[in-house]
Enzyme design. Sequence first.
Site, mmCIF file in Angstrom:
data_model
loop_
_atom_site.group_PDB
_atom_site.id
_atom_site.type_symbol
_atom_site.label_atom_id
_atom_site.label_comp_id
_atom_site.label_asym_id
_atom_site.label_seq_id
_atom_site.Cartn_x
_atom_site.Cartn_y
_atom_site.Cartn_z
ATOM 1 N N SER A 303 85.898 7.072 131.199
ATOM 2 C CA SER A 303 84.710 6.410 131.736
ATOM 3 C C SER A 303 84.911 4.904 131.779
ATOM 4 C CB SER A 303 83.476 6.725 130.878
ATOM 5 O OG SER A 303 83.519 6.025 129.643
ATOM 6 N N ASP A 304 84.293 4.260 132.765
ATOM 7 C CA ASP A 304 84.159 2.813 132.676
ATOM 8 C C ASP A 304 83.241 2.520 131.497
ATOM 9 O OD1 ASP A 304 84.312 0.096 133.214
ATOM 10 O OD2 ASP A 304 83.951 0.328 135.360
ATOM 11 N N TRP A 305 83.226 1.264 131.061
ATOM 12 C CA TRP A 305 82.536 0.903 129.833
ATOM 13 C C TRP A 305 81.020 1.034 130.017
ATOM 14 C CZ3 TRP A 305 87.236 1.427 129.617
ATOM 15 C CH2 TRP A 305 88.028 1.070 128.531
ATOM 16 N N GLN A 306 80.454 2.026 129.346
ATOM 17 C CA GLN A 306 79.046 2.409 129.423
ATOM 18 C C GLN A 306 78.679 3.089 130.740
ATOM 19 O OE1 GLN A 306 76.234 -0.675 128.257
ATOM 20 N NE2 GLN A 306 76.473 -0.089 126.135
ATOM 21 N N ALA A 307 79.662 3.654 131.418
ATOM 22 C CA ALA A 307 79.369 4.477 132.596
ATOM 23 C C ALA A 307 79.164 5.935 132.211
ATOM 24 C CB ALA A 307 80.502 4.365 133.606
#
Length: 820
Positions: A303-307
């Site tokens: 995941s992207d950061w906090q995605a």
Amino acid sequence: MLFRWCPLVALAIASGTAATEQSWESSPYYPSPWTKGEGEWEAAYQKAVSFVSQLTLDEKVNLTTGVGWMQESCVGQVGSIPRLGFRSLCMQDGPLGIRFGTEARMDIFLYLTCNTNFYLPYVGDYVTAFPAGINVAATWSRELAYLRGKAMGEEFRGKGADVILGPAIGPIGRAPEGGRNWEGLGPDPVLAGKLVAETIKGMQKSGVIACAKHFIANEQERFRIAAEAQGYGFDIAESISSNVDDVTMHEIYLWPFADAVKAGVGSIMCSYNQINNSYGCGNSYTQNKLLKGELGFRGFIMSDWQAHHSGVGSAFAGLDMSMPGDTLFGTGVSYWGANLTIAVANGTIPEWRVDDMAVRIMAAYYKVGRDQVQVPINFNSWTTDVEGYQHALVKEGYGVVNQRVNVRDHHAQIARRVARDSTVLLKNKGVLPLTGTEQFTAIIGEDAGPNINGPNSCPDRGCDNGTLAMGWGSGTTNFPYLVTPDDAIQREIVGKGVGNVMSVLQNGDFKNIQAVAGQADVALVFINSDSGEGYISVDGNEGDRKNLTTWKGGDEMVKQVTSVCNNTVLVIHSSGPILAGQWHDNPNITAILWAGLPGQESGNALVDILYGKENPGGKSPFTWGRAAEDYGTTILREPNNGKGAPQHLFSEGIMFEYRHFDQKNITPVYEFGYGLSYTTFSYSDLRVRPMRANKYVPATGMTKPAPRLGHSSTKYADYLFPGGFKGVTKYVYPWLTSTDPKEASGDKNYGMPLEDYVPPNANNGDAQPVLPASGVPGGNPGLFEDLYEVSAVITNDGDRVGEEVPQLVRNLSFFPPILS
């Protein structure tokens, strides 16, 4: 399209069915395909299976879940497995080189964490600041893409990083205003695909895992994160949805990722945006069907950061690693971690799904030889001081965190070569190359000079002060130095000992600009246009550009110079196209160069071209329109769905950028692929030969059942924190705090009936039908069959050594023609 050291390859232009107004929903696709060993993945897969077979459930979970924001040295790290001597995997930005020190998604991160205890160092840590991806695209060189990737990989390996968070191929550049277009490889999927493949090969040859990003249809910064948009005053509760039809998805946005998978990429990062109203990291259609099913991706999705927006749902939808691990930065609460342990223990998620996550991660690890090239992590993302907190978020574990290892080697030479070979000569009335012995040279514009506070003074390059050498955001790195054009040009002229040189480095100082330019034999005028990631706003440009004009009054400055100097050479540093219509055909502008975002060697590379040390061979990686409306596409600037997800319909289908210009018969200022030279080339003996391509054969058959590598305990007591264990505050662990799963999970909805949130077939580990479009990593082998060989004899008729990039555009006859 031709790449310099390769046979000619044809770029197919075809029309497709454009998107229409409708209710856009992403079709579900389950179960998440399990990986297998084959071809170049076979040995790595077998090692991964052997390793994962030894793990307990909590150890598997530790591989899949980040330990939390700012809790270890890297921008992202998963848990370790001390029992087997396996250290925490280190994920580090980014696509231009190693990013750390300023670590500044400040606007949104400080808002979310309420943490003001950041140290903002302004120095680099003995790393190289490479030219941007868009510059690589302008070289059209597979060789340079490979060399740049390999050099980056060597630096990340030397710092102890396991995964490079790059290269970027999303955004591809649907809208010219897109803030992060410069990180990628241009708006043509064939060009981007060829170059990303070579970049990945270079990175992974160095013994680190490449992570291609952002998957998928991530084409603007505005509204990508709801909380970020709220910070800019937009009252929305969900991220933007990119609504894309299936033809466009396959022919444009998926194509470069197919080349990345074919090249053996170990990791792919899912994006913040929604695709057809399903979040990128929870979208079963894009992750399970397209990426793991059709493309046969064997690595892991991060995941992207906090995605990461859900626990069970994202696991079933194909996500393999949660970054940075916590749901909100600095909370210590995770969708996975202990919650993933509980979900397997209570039977919600079958253990084979977590086995597959872990095997995918470890297969990528073994494929690039990480077990053979381990270097201890010797840097820190949160400070460049030698000593600091190992767990910076909570200020625990003080000691040595930076060893300041110099990993640059000879990489400045590669950076200079890429910057030089990506310089595009857009106009030349015979004045270039210069000699350095001109009687009087004027250097005009802020973009020629330094940022007076230092090149790293703005966190993550979030300003436009001095010469522009990279955009802003998480895709940046700290400059070890920055050679400005003013420095390099002055050094060149002074070294000749003949001419005068004078600089005016303030765009609005019209009095001195005219006084100096009016005396000059040649005036070198520098203009720019910047962009970056959405968490930083520069002069009201919230990542994406507000418009396509020059910054800081550049157009007026050009007008002031050309009114008094009839030999004006224009140099452009920009993240994408700018509107050149008002000055490109000015007779007093005798030459125009686009230098892109050239990195640390900016001035040196420019002097190589300006003064004829090297021939300009770059070709424009995008189209230069006369007006913004010429492009037919732009970003969505206002919410259009109440507080819900803004709906962005990609109604143009595949007809964007140069395809749109061709279809609508719009004459650009400069075409995609345009670029002049100091020499001339002639073409002869053009031949087109049909190849004996194999017939397209859809894949058939069934997969094997999901491999089951363990039968872990279902007793919650077996997953409690170990006795006597003293953990780090707010650190994400795989262990439970209680034998009561609802209490341990912290989920107020714990205990819902499975049918309310587990999609049909999601937990089915039986043999599954093989998708017809699949076959090998990258997709069906028929996708990569050569249909024609095009050859020509190309002769350099001039008196200078130079390189040529032949380009062939072919309209496929079985599609409706789009070219008149």
